[in-house]
Design a protein around this motif. Structure first.
Motif: not given
Lengths: 202, 973
Positions: B154-155, B262-264, B212-213, B225-226, B228, B207-209
């Motif tokens: 996850k993430d 961002p935020k990660r 997606n898988i 899951t994403v 990053f 992408r920065e955001t």
């Protein structure tokens, strides 16, 4: 006794405010007093209708904007990722009395308001640069708050209902990014579906 | 008992001491088994975390040990990792060890065990491993909660280009899980009936955001899951430090890509560490950092720039001497002093970088499109004399400085604008003229080119033109022409004039440009063609004997326009060739060049004329061709109005195209294929001045098409429509030669006849003499019968009616007739003899002749009765005669009238009209031979017949008999 009150009341408050854990509470008894801070506008029902129309007209755009901002696979798998399967969504009966419909509307708006708050918070993290989505979410939340206030005012002034038990959706703060995106998409799909029925009912 | 207890204790202590001794002094291997093994999972970092201890160590004992760790997946026999971990173990120490799993730990059960071995050099080989610890199992799948499908990790935060393994856990055995990365199917591997793994190599940054898988079982919802993905942290490039003042060091570098998400993950951080001083600072900016230079005269610096993010750490190092890294600060206070029209002094100041330092400064002067550099060494204040400047010109001068002792880098530029002062024009204007001589005067048009800015020195206000009559030097004329005029027109008499032209600005006057014009019209020279090269028109001329001060080549940039934009180029006396080029030259335009020589008296005389094209083109149009002299075998084409001068190339000749039906080409023609792929015969005319062409050897009465087009060296004119022509008949001209004169003659005769009609009439058709005026009458009257009567035409009684049956069988029947006319012979005209014949007439009498409606020439010829042409009133009479009654009535009336008009005493005379009555015949002959009718158009001389010879006068009875005859219906001929 004081000790008891001092221990129980905060406990009750904590239970009440626990996110998503609250079970619907009963409507205020008829004999309970109902007071609003300001008197309701005479055309409050019209305002409610207008707000519903406004929300209904913008719901689809918000939905599209949302799943587009999430990127693939959301736009191409709406049936799997954005299906409006929100199990705990408050019910609405369009053929009920006005009071019943208003009470159900109140629950729905409260549920949606909280869920939109979660979605807005999540999207600011997941898609910090999606300004138009944030703007649309905030705008919808604002309208939702106004609608909630009007419904409550009308319920109070006309039907003397001061408090309506509400339930909230699941908290997404501990979910992973994909689940946040998916839950938000499902909620907005459900919102688009429900708000149309509600707007037609009023 | 007590004694026994004491003994026992003593024995045990002794035993323990002995064992310790054995352990330390004798170095025997000890069974130090790892104990208290605990295994946990760090999901964020996908790590298995192990902790254990070795309980058997003595107090404060430190022992170097090796721990062998085995990790199995799904079951204990599936060992996936074995690693030896060496460390020094202390008494009561809890040991830790991490293992990062490639496969997300949530997807599989893992088993871990450990054993140890003392790693002490004093212990001789072979050393032995302790026994394995028991297997420790870690399984996260039990805590996944409800759900049909789970995807891990996850993430996860990874670097671009790295490899990642995604795993999925399905609650159902039957589900075949597939995963997509941005819509692209990922290749999977079934690890377990419930677990699939998907390996991603070289993960892209999308992408920065996050990426997606999405995984789905094909039924119901999907999940995912994403991932990053951040950019790879790069090593800082171009890291360098420099000081402007020995107080601070300014370090810069190129950070490369920003790895922040961002935020990660925040952007990478930068840390500057100097090893000599041991100081370290965290840089606030991603590409530069300032370092305070210590006051302890540290010269050498060894900097390490370190950058790091969550995934990586990199560093770069530089070592330098501070005095070799001096970059002075930007100079200041730049001032220009003592500015004149050609000079200026520039001064500036610099920040001090040391008491004895010398700076090397560079000055750049920008002006007039040029850049001039100057270098100067200074200490503190700098100044430089800028010379050889142009008057009235704006310049920009800038300066920068570097350390002269150990040059490292230039400072920033600092610059300022200034303008030089104005001055009088420094050069005479370039003047040329065009002279047109007219009877009694000459028109001189002066042209001059504007002075360049470097020569004008200021804005030119006006031009002065002074005209001096060389024949009468005292006569001077002054014309002041305001700028920006570039010429003027003068009308002068035929004297010689010297013209001075000067340019004037606010400061003064330029030197004069002098030319002389004389009344001489000049000589005429042959025009030649000029050579064209890539550079332009290349022309040369013969050097002129005698004193020539120079040459001028003159041409027009736009020869088709008025004014034609006269241009000229002045050349020295030793120059006999030049190449003329101009941006105005365009292909297809003929340019004429005149080359003048300038005498010592400044008089220009024409030497040569040249003409040419910068690029010849094919003719753009075709001549208007006139065809003439068309005969059966030839015709002439002419296009005399076609001008060869105004064409887009030198006309070299013409092509005459001729098409015929036969397709054969006449001698001199050759077959040619036209642009439209049609075949034609072509005749080439090589003389551009030949503008007529006779097409010969043509066939009479044949169709031809022709077309004439000019050609240049590039090609011929456009293909136009062919003109069609058909040759006349071969004999037509003969006919014309005969017919025309004949017609002319006939006309002439007719005119003559008309003019002499009276004479002709008298000769050919004399007037019928009036019997009353006849001399015979007077003769007869005087001798025999004083009462002679002239026969009237009305007295002529036709004697037959001709009836011609119409072929179609007309049903016309006469009154009282028994047989229809159709029964009669069709071809024979029918005549009704109205006069008595041998049978029913008593004697000869005047004949009466009726004409049938269908009278025709054949009938008239075959009839015995001469026809009287139908008079104009005949139709009406005939119309009446269609009825038998009318017919009889008319006959009767005519007859009665004729009788009535005859006076009673005059019945002795009868007149025969329209019948040739042979005078020599008697009455009998008239009876036996019916009178032969003469042509009705013929008139015979009328004469009185003696009564005895004349037929008895018709009476009423005879008229009746005639009617009766008709009643009988007998056909008569």
């Amino acid at each position: 006794m004081k000790v008891l009150a001092a221990g129980v009341v905060p406990l009750l408050l904590v239970l009440h405010w626990k996110h998503g854990a609250g079970s619907p509470l009963p409507i205020t008894p008829d004999n309970a007093t109902c007071a609003t801070r300001h008197p309701c506008q005479s055309n409050v029902m019209d305002q409610i209708r207008n707000q519903l129309v406004q929300l209904n007209s913008s719901a689809n755009a918000l939905f599209v904007l949302y799943y587009t901002a999430q990127g693939e696979p959301f736009p191409s798998n709406l049936d799997k990722l954005c299906r409006p399967d929100v199990t705990d969504f408050p019910p609405f009966h369009a053929n009920g009395t006005e009071k019943a419909r208003l009470v159900e509307l109140y629950r729905i708006v409260a549920y949606l308001g909280a869920s939109l708050g979660n979605i807005t918070r999540d999207q600011k993290v997941l898609n910090p640069n999606a300004r138009s989505l944030h703007c649309k979410l905030n705008s919808t939340s604002d309208t939702m708050r106004g609608l909630l206030s009007n419904v409550l005012c009308h319920l109070c002034s006309k039907y003397h209902v001061a408090n309506v038990d509400v339930a909230y959706g699941p908290d997404t703060s501990n979910k992973d990014a994909f689940q946040k995106k998916k839950l938000g998409c499902q909620l907005l799909g459900k919102y688009k579906q429900v708000i149309k029925v509600v707007a037609q009912a009023f | 008992m007590a004694v026994f207890a004491v003994f026992q204790t003593t024995f045990l202590l002794a035993l323990l001491s002995w064992r310790t001794y054995q352990s330390e002094a004798l170095s025997e291997p000890l069974p130090l088994t790892p104990e208290s093994l605990k295994v946990s999972i760090n999901s964020t970092q996908q790590c298995l975390h192990l902790q254990w201890s070795v309980h058997s160590l003595a107090y404060h004992q430190e022992l170097k040990m090796v721990f062998q760790i085995e990790i199995s997946r799904f079951n204990t026999s599936n060992v996936i990792w074995v690693e030896n971990y060496s460390t020094t173990v202390k008494w009561k120490q809890v040991l830790h060890w991490n293992w990062e799993s490639e496969l997300p730990l949530e997807c599989a059960t893992h088993f871990v065990r450990i054993r140890s071995m003392v790693d002490n050099a004093r212990i001789p080989e072979p050393r032995s491993w302790s026994s394995w610890s028991s297997w420790e199992e870690v399984d996260e799948r039990n805590s996944l909660g409800h759900g049909a499908l789970f995807v891990f990790p996850k993430d996860k935060l990874v670097e671009e280009g790295s490899s990642v393994t995604i795993c999925s856990i399905s609650r159902s055995y039957q589900n075949n899980v597939s995963c997509l990365l941005e819509g692209v199917q990922m290749r999977g591997e079934q690890l377990d009936p419930n677990v699939s793994a998907f390996h991603l190599n070289n993960v892209p940054f999308i992408r920065e955001t996050g990426t997606n898988i999405f995984c789905t079982t094909g039924r119901g919802d999907g999940t995912g899951t994403v991932l990053f993905v951040s950019k790879v942290l790069e090593e800082p490039r171009d890291f360098s430090c420099e000081t402007p003042d020995f107080k601070t060091l300014h370090c810069t570098w190129d950070p490369g890509s920003d790895t922040g998400l961002p935020k990660r993950q925040p952007s990478q951080s930068y840390t500057l560490f100097e090893s000599f001083s041991g100081k370290k600072i965290l840089c606030e900016h991603k590409n530069w950092c300032n370092w305070q230079v210590a006051q302890d005269s540290q010269e050498m610096y060894n900097f390490t720039l370190t950058t790091e993010n969550y995934l990586r750490k990199r560093g770069v190092n530089i070592l330098f001497n501070l005095t070799h890294r001096v970059r002075p600060m930007t100079p200041f206070n730049v001032v220009f002093k003592n500015i004149s029209d050609t000079n200026a002094t520039m001064t500036w100041q610099v920040h001090s970088i040391g008491n004895y330092s010398t700076l090397f400064c560079q000055i750049e002067l920008h002006g007039e499109g040029k850049v001039i550099q100057h270098n100067v060494s200074i200490k503190v204040n700098g100044n430089y004399l800028l010379s050889e400047l142009e008057p009235d010109t704006q310049y920009m001068a800038q300066v920068r400085c570097g350390d002269a002792n150990h040059f490292w880098k230039w400072s920033e530029w600092i610059g300022k604008n200034f303008s030089t002062l104005e001055a009088a024009p420094s050069e005479a204007p370039d003047v040329w003229r065009n002279v047109k001589s007219e009877p009694g005067y000459q028109t001189v048009t002066l042209f001059w080119k504007p002075l360049s800015k470097s020569h004008a020195n200021e804005k030119i206000l006006f031009y002065n033109v002074v005209i001096e009559n060389l024949d009468e030097p005292s006569k001077l004329q002054l014309h002041s022409i305001p700028a920006p005029a570039n010429g003027t027109k003068l009308t002068l008499d035929q004297c010689s004039y010297q013209i001075h032209v000067t340019a004037n600005n606010s400061v003064g006057t330029s030197p004069a440009s002098v030319i002389v014009v004389s009344g001489d019209t000049g000589n005429k020279v042959e025009e030649e063609r000029v050579n064209v090269t890539e550079d332009g028109f290349s022309m040369s001329w013969k050097p002129q004997p005698g004193d020539v001060t120079g040459y001028v080549v003159e041409w027009c940039d736009h020869p088709r326009d008025l004014p034609c934009d006269l241009q000229w180029e002045k050349l020295g006396p030793n120059t006999t060739s030049t190449v003329i080029s101009s941006d105005a030259f365009i292909p297809g335009v003929r340019y004429n060049f005149r080359i003048y020589g300038i005498s010592t008296k400044r008089i220009a005389y024409l030497l040569e004329q040249k003409t040419g094209y910068s690029q010849e083109l094919a003719p753009s149009d075709n001549p208007q061709v006139v065809m003439s002299n068309l005969t059966s075998h030839s015709f002439t084409l002419s296009w005399k109005d076609y001008s060869t001068e105004s064409q887009p190339g030198f006309i070299r000749g013409y092509h005459v195209y001729l098409k015929s039906k036969e397709g054969e080409c006449h001698p001199g023609f050759e077959k040619a294929i036209l642009p439209d792929d049609s075949v034609s015969c072509k005749y080439k005319i090589y003389n551009p001045e030949q503008k007529t062409f006779v097409v010969e050897n043509l066939q009479p009465e044949s169709f031809y098409e022709f077309f004439v087009t000019p050609y240049t060296s590039v090609g011929e004119g456009p293909l136009d429509a062919f003109t069609k022509v058909t040759t006349p008949d071969e004999h037509s001209h003969l006919l014309i030669r005969i017919i025309l004169p004949t017609v002319f003659c006939v006309l002439l005769i007719m005119i003559i006849c008309y003019l002499n009609s009276q004479w002709m009439k008298e000769k050919c058709y004399p007037d019928i003499p009036d019997p009353y005026k006849s001399s015979v009458l007077s003769l007869i009257k005087s001798k025999e019968n004083p009462r002679l009567t002239i026969m009237s035409v009305k007295d002529c009684i036709p004697d037959a009616i001709e009836v011609i049956n119409k072929p179609e069988g007309s049903k016309i029947q006469f009154l009282g007739s028994r047989n229809s006319l159709t029964d009669t012979e069709i071809t024979q005209p029918a005549y009704l003899y109205l006069l008595p014949t041998e049978k029913n007439s008593s004697g000869p009498g005047p004949c009466i002749c009726f004409e049938n409606f269908t009278y025709n020439q054949a009938a008239s010829n075959s009839g015995c009765c001469g026809h009287v042409p139908v008079p104009p009133e005949a139709p009406s009479q005939l119309g009446l005669l269609t009825s038998p009654e009318n017919l009889l009535k008319v006959l009767e009336n005519n007859y009665m009238n004729s009788l009535g008009e005859i006076p009673a005493g005059e019945t002795t005379l009868n007149y025969v009209s329209q019948l040739v009555l042979p005078l020599s015949r008697d009455k009998d002959s008239l009876q036996t031979d019916p009178p032969v009718p003469a042509l009705c158009s013929e008139y015979k001389m009328q004469m009185a017949i003696p009564l005895g010879l004349a037929s008895p006068p018709p009476n009423e009875k005879s008229s009746v008999s005639s009617v009766t005859l008709l009643d009988q219906g007998e056909p008569h001929h």
